[in-house]
Scaffold this motif. Sequence first.
Motif, PDB file in Angstrom:
ATOM      1  N   MET A 274       0.850  -1.183   0.000  1.00  0.00           N
ATOM      2  CA  MET A 274       0.000   0.000   0.000  1.00  0.00           C
ATOM      3  C   MET A 274       0.891   1.241   0.000  1.00  0.00           C
ATOM      4  SD  MET A 274      -2.968   1.581   0.292  1.00  0.00           S
ATOM      5  CE  MET A 274      -4.156   0.366   0.821  1.00  0.00           C
ATOM      6  N   VAL A 275       0.638   2.172  -0.924  1.00  0.00           N
ATOM      7  CA  VAL A 275       1.415   3.402  -1.004  1.00  0.00           C
ATOM      8  C   VAL A 275       0.831   4.403   0.010  1.00  0.00           C
ATOM      9  CG1 VAL A 275       2.203   5.286  -2.478  1.00  0.00           C
ATOM     10  CG2 VAL A 275       1.880   3.000  -3.446  1.00  0.00           C
ATOM     11  N   LEU A 276       1.635   4.776   0.995  1.00  0.00           N
ATOM     12  CA  LEU A 276       1.199   5.759   1.985  1.00  0.00           C
ATOM     13  C   LEU A 276       1.539   7.174   1.543  1.00  0.00           C
ATOM     14  CD1 LEU A 276       2.247   3.900   5.274  1.00  0.00           C
ATOM     15  CD2 LEU A 276       0.066   3.817   4.049  1.00  0.00           C
ATOM     16  N   SER A 277       2.665   7.323   0.849  1.00  0.00           N
ATOM     17  CA  SER A 277       3.049   8.627   0.299  1.00  0.00           C
ATOM     18  C   SER A 277       4.025   8.403  -0.846  1.00  0.00           C
ATOM     19  CB  SER A 277       3.690   9.506   1.377  1.00  0.00           C
ATOM     20  OG  SER A 277       4.889   8.926   1.867  1.00  0.00           O
ATOM     21  N   GLY A 278       4.147   9.398  -1.732  1.00  0.00           N
ATOM     22  CA  GLY A 278       5.029   9.267  -2.882  1.00  0.00           C
ATOM     23  C   GLY A 278       4.316   8.682  -4.086  1.00  0.00           C
ATOM     24  N   LEU A 279       5.088   8.345  -5.104  1.00  0.00           N
ATOM     25  CA  LEU A 279       4.547   7.775  -6.338  1.00  0.00           C
ATOM     26  C   LEU A 279       5.337   6.524  -6.718  1.00  0.00           C
ATOM     27  CD1 LEU A 279       3.929  10.869  -8.664  1.00  0.00           C
ATOM     28  CD2 LEU A 279       2.200   9.462  -7.523  1.00  0.00           C
ATOM     29  N   VAL A 280       4.625   5.496  -7.167  1.00  0.00           N
ATOM     30  CA  VAL A 280       5.253   4.251  -7.614  1.00  0.00           C
ATOM     31  C   VAL A 280       4.789   3.967  -9.041  1.00  0.00           C
ATOM     32  CG1 VAL A 280       5.483   1.775  -7.227  1.00  0.00           C
ATOM     33  CG2 VAL A 280       5.351   3.328  -5.266  1.00  0.00           C
ATOM     34  N   ALA A 281       5.749   3.764  -9.934  1.00  0.00           N
ATOM     35  CA  ALA A 281       5.436   3.490 -11.331  1.00  0.00           C
ATOM     36  C   ALA A 281       5.429   1.988 -11.592  1.00  0.00           C
ATOM     37  CB  ALA A 281       6.447   4.166 -12.247  1.00  0.00           C
ATOM     38  N   VAL A 282       4.523   1.570 -12.470  1.00  0.00           N
ATOM     39  CA  VAL A 282       4.484   0.187 -12.952  1.00  0.00           C
ATOM     40  C   VAL A 282       5.247   0.165 -14.275  1.00  0.00           C
ATOM     41  CG1 VAL A 282       3.018  -1.740 -13.620  1.00  0.00           C
ATOM     42  CG2 VAL A 282       2.224  -0.109 -11.880  1.00  0.00           C
TER      43      VAL A 282
ATOM     44  N   PRO B 163      16.631  -1.297 -22.454  1.00  0.00           N
ATOM     45  CA  PRO B 163      16.593  -0.079 -23.278  1.00  0.00           C
ATOM     46  C   PRO B 163      15.184   0.352 -23.653  1.00  0.00           C
ATOM     47  CG  PRO B 163      18.295  -1.582 -24.076  1.00  0.00           C
ATOM     48  CD  PRO B 163      17.505  -2.327 -23.044  1.00  0.00           C
ATOM     49  N   ARG B 164      14.266  -0.610 -23.799  1.00  0.00           N
ATOM     50  CA  ARG B 164      12.907  -0.278 -24.224  1.00  0.00           C
ATOM     51  C   ARG B 164      11.905  -0.338 -23.075  1.00  0.00           C
ATOM     52  NH1 ARG B 164      12.251  -3.312 -30.137  1.00  0.00           N
ATOM     53  NH2 ARG B 164      14.039  -2.296 -31.152  1.00  0.00           N
ATOM     54  N   SER B 165      12.358  -0.131 -21.856  1.00  0.00           N
ATOM     55  CA  SER B 165      11.433  -0.139 -20.720  1.00  0.00           C
ATOM     56  C   SER B 165      10.443   1.012 -20.848  1.00  0.00           C
ATOM     57  CB  SER B 165      12.205  -0.017 -19.407  1.00  0.00           C
ATOM     58  OG  SER B 165      12.845   1.235 -19.314  1.00  0.00           O
ATOM     59  N   ARG B 166       9.238   0.807 -20.334  1.00  0.00           N
ATOM     60  CA  ARG B 166       8.238   1.868 -20.411  1.00  0.00           C
ATOM     61  C   ARG B 166       7.295   1.777 -19.222  1.00  0.00           C
ATOM     62  NH1 ARG B 166       3.194   0.509 -22.954  1.00  0.00           N
ATOM     63  NH2 ARG B 166       3.008  -1.747 -23.291  1.00  0.00           N
ATOM     64  N   VAL B 167       6.739   2.920 -18.856  1.00  0.00           N
ATOM     65  CA  VAL B 167       5.802   3.008 -17.741  1.00  0.00           C
ATOM     66  C   VAL B 167       4.403   2.700 -18.252  1.00  0.00           C
ATOM     67  CG1 VAL B 167       4.786   4.544 -16.020  1.00  0.00           C
ATOM     68  CG2 VAL B 167       7.231   4.702 -16.535  1.00  0.00           C
ATOM     69  N   VAL B 168       3.714   1.755 -17.594  1.00  0.00           N
ATOM     70  CA  VAL B 168       2.353   1.390 -18.005  1.00  0.00           C
ATOM     71  C   VAL B 168       1.314   1.838 -16.985  1.00  0.00           C
ATOM     72  CG1 VAL B 168       3.113  -0.553 -19.406  1.00  0.00           C
ATOM     73  CG2 VAL B 168       2.594  -0.919 -16.990  1.00  0.00           C
ATOM     74  N   GLY B 169       1.748   2.411 -15.868  1.00  0.00           N
ATOM     75  CA  GLY B 169       0.814   2.906 -14.860  1.00  0.00           C
ATOM     76  C   GLY B 169       1.552   3.553 -13.711  1.00  0.00           C
ATOM     77  N   VAL B 170       0.846   4.360 -12.932  1.00  0.00           N
ATOM     78  CA  VAL B 170       1.437   5.041 -11.768  1.00  0.00           C
ATOM     79  C   VAL B 170       0.441   4.973 -10.616  1.00  0.00           C
ATOM     80  CG1 VAL B 170       2.324   7.204 -10.831  1.00  0.00           C
ATOM     81  CG2 VAL B 170       2.792   6.615 -13.214  1.00  0.00           C
ATOM     82  N   HIS B 171       0.942   4.637  -9.425  1.00  0.00           N
ATOM     83  CA  HIS B 171       0.101   4.579  -8.226  1.00  0.00           C
ATOM     84  C   HIS B 171       0.593   5.615  -7.207  1.00  0.00           C
ATOM     85  CE1 HIS B 171      -1.977   1.005  -9.559  1.00  0.00           C
ATOM     86  NE2 HIS B 171      -0.818   0.395  -9.779  1.00  0.00           N
ATOM     87  N   GLY B 172      -0.361   6.349  -6.630  1.00  0.00           N
ATOM     88  CA  GLY B 172      -0.033   7.342  -5.623  1.00  0.00           C
ATOM     89  C   GLY B 172      -0.564   6.946  -4.251  1.00  0.00           C
ATOM     90  N   SER B 173      -0.626   7.912  -3.367  1.00  0.00           N
ATOM     91  CA  SER B 173      -1.050   7.676  -1.988  1.00  0.00           C
ATOM     92  C   SER B 173      -2.445   7.056  -1.938  1.00  0.00           C
ATOM     93  CB  SER B 173      -1.046   9.006  -1.225  1.00  0.00           C
ATOM     94  OG  SER B 173      -1.524   8.829   0.086  1.00  0.00           O
ATOM     95  N   GLY B 174      -2.585   6.004  -1.108  1.00  0.00           N
ATOM     96  CA  GLY B 174      -3.869   5.338  -0.946  1.00  0.00           C
ATOM     97  C   GLY B 174      -4.115   4.209  -1.907  1.00  0.00           C
ATOM     98  N   ARG B 175      -3.196   3.944  -2.840  1.00  0.00           N
ATOM     99  CA  ARG B 175      -3.364   2.856  -3.810  1.00  0.00           C
ATOM    100  C   ARG B 175      -2.538   1.644  -3.378  1.00  0.00           C
ATOM    101  NH1 ARG B 175      -4.902   4.758  -8.904  1.00  0.00           N
ATOM    102  NH2 ARG B 175      -5.013   2.531  -9.443  1.00  0.00           N
ATOM    103  N   PHE B 176      -3.047   0.441  -3.659  1.00  0.00           N
ATOM    104  CA  PHE B 176      -2.250  -0.754  -3.390  1.00  0.00           C
ATOM    105  C   PHE B 176      -1.642  -1.249  -4.691  1.00  0.00           C
ATOM    106  CE2 PHE B 176      -6.753  -2.010  -3.537  1.00  0.00           C
ATOM    107  CZ  PHE B 176      -6.762  -2.913  -4.588  1.00  0.00           C
ATOM    108  N   LEU B 177      -0.553  -2.005  -4.562  1.00  0.00           N
ATOM    109  CA  LEU B 177       0.266  -2.384  -5.708  1.00  0.00           C
ATOM    110  C   LEU B 177       0.025  -3.827  -6.131  1.00  0.00           C
ATOM    111  CD1 LEU B 177       3.650  -0.764  -4.554  1.00  0.00           C
ATOM    112  CD2 LEU B 177       1.850   0.246  -5.979  1.00  0.00           C
TER     113      LEU B 177
END
Length: 281
Positions: free
Chosen positions: A1-9, A16-30
Motif C-alpha cells: 500500500m502506497v502511503l506517500s510518494g509515487l510508484v510506477a508500474v 533499453p525499451r522499458s516503459r511506464v504502463v501505470g502510476v500509483h499514488g497515496s492510498g493505492r495498493f500495488l
Amino acid sequence: MVLSGLVAVVEDYGAPRSRVVGVHGSGRFLDELSLLVGQPSFVSMVAVEPGTVLVVRLPELHTLIRQEPALGDLILRSYTTRRDLLVGSITGVKIIGSRFDPGTRRLRELAARNRVPHTWIDLEEDPAADELLRRLSIDTQDTPVVIWPDKVLRNPSNAELARVAGLRSPDLDDAMCDLVVVGAGPAGLAAAVYGASEGLSTIVVDAVATGGQAGTASRIENYLGFPAGISGTELADRAVIQAKKFGATLNVPAEPSGSNRATASRWCISTTARGCGPGRW
C-alpha cells in the motif's frame, strides 16, 4: 500500500525499451493477480518519488481477504482488472513463429487460455521476427521460439512454457498427496477447495487451463451465488485463489497417466470424461 510518494508500474525495467504502463499514488495498493496465484511478476514497481509504503505479507493478505469480505472483493476485482489491462497493454512473453505452424498455435492457445500476457511475432508478416532471430542466432527451423525476460526457449513443450510462466510446479512428478483432482473447471476447483480446506494434501491437474470451458465464457448468469452474473475468467481466478489459499497445488498443463510417479494415497476425483481408471493416479 502506497502511503506517500509515487510508484510506477514499469515493463522491462532496466532494459533499453522499458516503459511506464501505470502510476500509483497515496492510498493505492500495488501488484496484480500474479501475487495471489503464484506466477512470476510481469512488471516491476519502481519508486519515482520519495515516499513510504506499507508491506503486507502474502499469508496475512490471504487472511485479510478471508476475514474482510468487502475489502477482499475490492482487492480481487482490482487484481483481476489489472491482469486484463496487462494482457492487452504489455508485450509480456514473446512468441515467435509461423501462423501455419501447429506448435505456434499450441503455445499461443496455452498463453491465451491461461491469461499470460504475451505478444505473437508473426514469422511471415512481422519484419521484427527475422531481426530477433538473427540477434539470438536462431534458425527459423527452430521456431516457435519463446522469449522470456531471462531465458529463450526453442520449440518448447506446453509443460516447459507453463513452468516458466508459473503455471506448473517443477516437482510435480515426485509429489505425494492425499487427493488428486483431474480437471480444473468449476467442479474440479470446487473439489480442490473442499479437499484442501479439510486438510488433505491436494493436487489439481488440467490438460489446458484452469476454469475449463467456463473460463472462456464472457458472462455466466446461471452460476449459484452470483445473481448479477460473473465472467468466466473472474470465476476461475477467484476459485484458483481460494484453492491456493487452503494449500492446493494447481498444475497446468498436466494429465494423469500410468507413467506418472505422483501418487494419491487416498482418492482421485475426475471431473473429465477420461476419468482416473486403473493404473492412473
